[in-house]
Design an enzyme around this catalytic site. Structure first.
Site, PDB file in Angstrom:
ATOM      1  N   LEU A 146       0.832  -1.210   0.000  1.00 33.57           N
ATOM      2  CA  LEU A 146       0.000   0.000   0.000  1.00 33.57           C
ATOM      3  C   LEU A 146       0.860   1.251   0.000  1.00 33.57           C
ATOM      4  O   LEU A 146       1.900   1.296   0.666  1.00 33.57           O
ATOM      5  CB  LEU A 146      -0.875   0.040   1.263  1.00 33.57           C
ATOM      6  CG  LEU A 146      -1.855  -1.102   1.480  1.00 33.57           C
ATOM      7  CD1 LEU A 146      -2.772  -0.767   2.646  1.00 33.57           C
ATOM      8  CD2 LEU A 146      -2.661  -1.391   0.235  1.00 33.57           C
TER       9      LEU A 146
ATOM     10  N   GLY B  51       1.290  -5.790   0.885  1.00 35.13           N
ATOM     11  CA  GLY B  51       0.431  -5.829  -0.302  1.00 35.13           C
ATOM     12  C   GLY B  51       1.148  -6.376  -1.526  1.00 35.13           C
ATOM     13  O   GLY B  51       0.516  -6.971  -2.406  1.00 35.13           O
TER      14      GLY B  51
ATOM     15  N   ASN C 146       4.350  -8.128   6.563  1.00 36.56           N
ATOM     16  CA  ASN C 146       4.912  -7.345   7.666  1.00 36.56           C
ATOM     17  C   ASN C 146       3.896  -6.369   8.263  1.00 36.56           C
ATOM     18  O   ASN C 146       4.259  -5.362   8.857  1.00 36.56           O
ATOM     19  CB  ASN C 146       6.151  -6.570   7.186  1.00 36.56           C
ATOM     20  CG  ASN C 146       5.798  -5.527   6.141  1.00 36.56           C
ATOM     21  OD1 ASN C 146       4.833  -5.680   5.418  1.00 36.56           O
ATOM     22  ND2 ASN C 146       6.575  -4.461   6.071  1.00 36.56           N
ATOM     23  N   GLU C 147       2.606  -6.676   8.106  1.00 38.83           N
ATOM     24  CA  GLU C 147       1.566  -5.732   8.537  1.00 38.83           C
ATOM     25  C   GLU C 147       1.632  -5.416  10.030  1.00 38.83           C
ATOM     26  O   GLU C 147       1.488  -4.259  10.423  1.00 38.83           O
ATOM     27  CB  GLU C 147       0.159  -6.285   8.207  1.00 38.83           C
ATOM     28  CG  GLU C 147      -0.236  -6.163   6.752  1.00 38.83           C
ATOM     29  CD  GLU C 147       0.366  -7.243   5.867  1.00 38.83           C
ATOM     30  OE1 GLU C 147       1.065  -8.133   6.396  1.00 38.83           O
ATOM     31  OE2 GLU C 147       0.141  -7.201   4.651  1.00 38.83           O
TER      32      GLU C 147
END
Ligand SMILES: CCCCCCCC/C=C\C=C\CC(=O)SCCNC(=O)CCNC(=O)[C@H](O)C(C)(C)COP(=O)(O)OP(=O)(O)OC[C@H]1O[C@@H](n2cnc3c(N)ncnc32)[C@H](O)[C@@H]1OP(=O)(O)O
Length: 341
Positions: free
Chosen positions: A86, A131, A154-155
């Site tokens: 993102l 993403g 890795n959010e």
């Protein structure tokens, strides 16, 4: 050969793809001699998903679908990054209406890619976090080039929780234990590690080799009846798409609430101001000591590079609510964040 026959029917495409390949375009589409569309993502600097980029991706997928091209390979025009996920600019201080439109667009693109009737493969030729990883995982086959690049989810390190449909996709691709460990710890995988857990299917020497390997996968379908392939894929993937279709609004609201959470915003601002261009402590939106503190951390990180623990500095800003603002030229104020001394 089936693909060759299809290509003959679509030879004219080479001249018709230009409208998607103008200088301004962020996606270059070329249909090769086998009738395979190669989508080179080229949105500088790191193919991050902004609203416009997602809309272009959506149009490109429509182009491939509507022209009955049999297969598509997604890759990056950049040598080090497949996609950074993102666009942080869409996440930092988002306007509610725009963010919801952004997320709705993203859901649409994902459903198009995941549910594409044509064969999909990803030639992952660089870094592929969050993403970027999802985009590759939504394809049917993944080849990653060897090197120091990593791929993963890795959010959580950004204070984000991946959408449920992304988690389901990963759980259906690698085993549940590896998925849980990877998601919760924000683990990034080297190509070898990714291959071991089957996050990717093959490792390639370079981009050309990755594309060649994707093509070899696509060629397997020469011997398979197209309708049998498509209907099988739809049976396997349809339920996940239907599930998202039925929960789109809740999904959007959940992500929006997550994104506007102060902790997520702190991480977003740190990422944004880590850029040397935008790192300018004079440009701030109102005087929020924590915001200034994090911006200064980003500034020091840019000045001092690997010597400076930027994330640690930002965490300390949050912990002490911006009471101890680092000054990059004042050794005492930054010494807790210096390493290798
Ligand atoms: C199927 C369709 C798509 C579906 C998408 C679904 C997405 C939804 C599902 C999951 C949710 C995911 C959440 C996210 O994706 S959040 C974003 C997570 N991304 C990251 O954490 C990546 C951050 N970036 C990096 O780690 C690195 O930049 C890297 C990509 C590894 C490249 O490193 P390097 O080559 O060293 O380059 P720089 O770090 O110097 O960066 C170059 C410039 O690019 C800017 N940048 C980097 N990342 C982003 C980003 N995500 N958004 C906007 N801009 C980004 C960076 O600031 C540098 O800018 P400048 O040149 O001006 O300094």
């Amino acid at each position: 050969m089936l693909l060759r026959r299809v290509y003959k029917q679509h030879r004219w495409l080479a001249s018709h793809v230009k409208f998607l390949s103008t200088q301004k375009s962020s996606i270059d589409i070329k249909v090769d001699n086998d009738g395979i569309a190669i989508l080179n993502l080229q949105r500088p600097p790191v193919n991050s998903f902004s609203m416009d980029f997602l809309k272009e991706l959506s149009k490109s997928l429509d182009f491939v679908e509507n022209n009955k091209i049999t297969a598509m390979i997604l890759t990056s025009a950049f040598p080090r990054v497949f996609s950074a996920g993102l666009d942080i600019n869409e996440v930092y201080k988002p306007d509610a209406v725009r963010f919801k439109e952004f997320w709705t667009t993203l859901q649409e693109v994902w459903m198009k890619l995941f549910g594409a009737r044509f064969i999909t493969a990803a030639a992952i030729n660089g870094q592929s976090p969050a993403g970027g990883c999802l985009m590759a995982m939504s394809c049917e086959y993944r080849v990653m080039i060897k090197g120091t690049f990593t791929i993963g989810m890795n959010e959580t390190s950004l204070g984000l929780i991946a959408p449920t449909w992304f988690m389901e996709l990963v759980k259906n691709t690698i085993n549940v234990r590896d998925a849980e460990y990877a998601f919760t710890t924000s683990r990034m995988f080297t190509p070898e590690e990714a291959l071991k857990v089957r996050l990717i299917d093959e490792i390639a020497a370079d981009k050309d080799d990755a594309i060649a390997k994707c093509k070899r996968f696509i060629k397997k379908f020469d011997e398979i009846t197209p309708s049998a392939r498509i209907n099988t894929k739809m049976k396997l993937r349809g339920p996940a798409i239907k599930k998202l279709q039925n929960t789109r609004q809740e999904d959007t609201e959940e992500i929006y609430q997550l994104v506007i959470h102060p902790d997520t915003q702190k991480v977003a601002i740190f990422q944004l101001y880590s850029s040397p261009v935008s790192a300018n402590p004079a440009i701030i939106t109102g005087y929020d000591p924590m915001e200034v503190c994090i911006e200064n951390c980003a500034q020091c990180k840019k000045m001092l590079g690997a010597w400076f623990e930027g994330q640690l500095c930002a965490e300390s800003c949050i912990k002490y609510r911006g009471k101890m603002i680092p000054d990059c030229e004042n050794y005492a104020s930054i010494s807790p964040f210096l390493n290798k001394l």
